[in-house]
Design an enzyme around this catalytic site. Structure first.
Site, PDB file in Angstrom:
ATOM      1  CG  ASP A 149      49.206  46.206  33.818  1.00 35.55           C
ATOM      2  OD1 ASP A 149      48.491  47.161  33.484  1.00 35.55           O
ATOM      3  OD2 ASP A 149      49.742  45.438  33.005  1.00 35.55           O
ATOM      4  CG  ASP A 183      42.031  44.373  27.488  1.00 30.18           C
ATOM      5  OD1 ASP A 183      42.903  45.263  27.398  1.00 30.18           O
ATOM      6  OD2 ASP A 183      41.492  44.052  28.557  1.00 30.18           O
TER       7      ASP A 183
END
Length: 261
Positions: free
Chosen positions: A11, A130
């Site tokens: 990330d 998500d």
């Protein structure tokens, strides 16, 4: 039998690899290109980059990281975050990535999945989702809702139905990011992953919650995942990729053997 993939996830925020818990309280932990090279040398067969604030900040994609990584590693890697247009997908692939991962942009403009699949092939287009567990409603009968912008905005869309739609549009595989499990290292969201795998015919990649090798065993067996993303458990040195593979191999899970006998 197809081998199960273990995919390090990097990330990226403001050019640095970062890690948080439930998409919050992130800390910076390293350079993305250097970390990708390390995991490549450690035996990773694939790597994924996510620019986690590109969509929410409305920034351009991290094309410099993509191109620099292409010079250092020689395994497939995918890139997501801030990919809003067909031209963004093309730029990332031309810079060296093998796959593009669309998330928020696909929810807002589903046609980007079909456009990418038609131009580059379904194998190049990954739909990343998500997902947060919520109380079931008429609009969200599964009890799992799609969020966008790094988990900041609920969309009122059922995650299982969105996965099916993504497959219909041409996505070659699905990444299922559990917001509830993210960064906890308490184990993957097995019910979510299993329901996804049973609902679609493309590979499902579990993401969020991996903290020990047994968690990967659980998600590959009970969770029916085809691949699993790991982050905290390798970023902070608790386990190596080789150790995880050895654990799985000893328990009969098919993995590509890159560890010592």
């Amino acid at each position: 039998m197809l081998t199960k993939r273990i995919i390090p996830c990097l990330d990226v925020r403001a050019g640095k690899v970062t890690k948080g818990v439930e998409f919050k309280n992130n800390i910076d932990i390293g350079d993305p290109v250097a970390m990708a090279k390390k995991y490549y040398e450690d035996g990773a067969e694939e790597i994924v980059f996510y620019d986690i604030t590109a969509s929410s900040d409305e920034r351009d994609i991290m094309i410099d990281v993509v191109s620099r990584t292409a010079k250092e590693i020689f395994i497939p890697y995918s890139v997501g975050g801030g990919l809003r247009t067909f031209d963004d997908l093309r730029r990332v692939l031309l810079a060296g990535a093998e796959k593009v991962s669309v998330n928020s942009s696909a929810v807002l403009n589903p046609d980007i999945i079909a456009e990418g699949a038609k131009a580059f092939g379904s194998q190049c287009v990954v739909l990343s989702m998500d997902v947060k567990q919520v109380n079931p409603t008429e609009n969200i009968p599964s009890g799992y809702e799609i969020y966008i912008n790094g988990g900041r905005k609920a969309m009122g869309i059922d995650a299982i139905e969105w996965a099916k739609r993504g497959e219909e549009l041409g996505a070659g595989e699905l990444v299922v990011n559990s917001i509830d499990a993210d960064g906890t290292q308490d184990g993957f969201e097995l019910n979510l992953t299993r329901r996804m795998a049973e609902s679609v015919g493309v590979p499902v990649i579990a993401s969020g919650g991996g903290g020990a090798p047994e968690h990967l065993y659980d998600v590959f067996t009970e969770g029916k995942a085809d691949a699993a993303i790991v982050a905290s458990m390798i970023h902070f040195g608790a386990y190596t990729i080789a150790e995880i593979k050895h654990y799985l191999h000893e328990r009969g899970v098919p993995v590509r053997k890159t560890f010592s006998s």
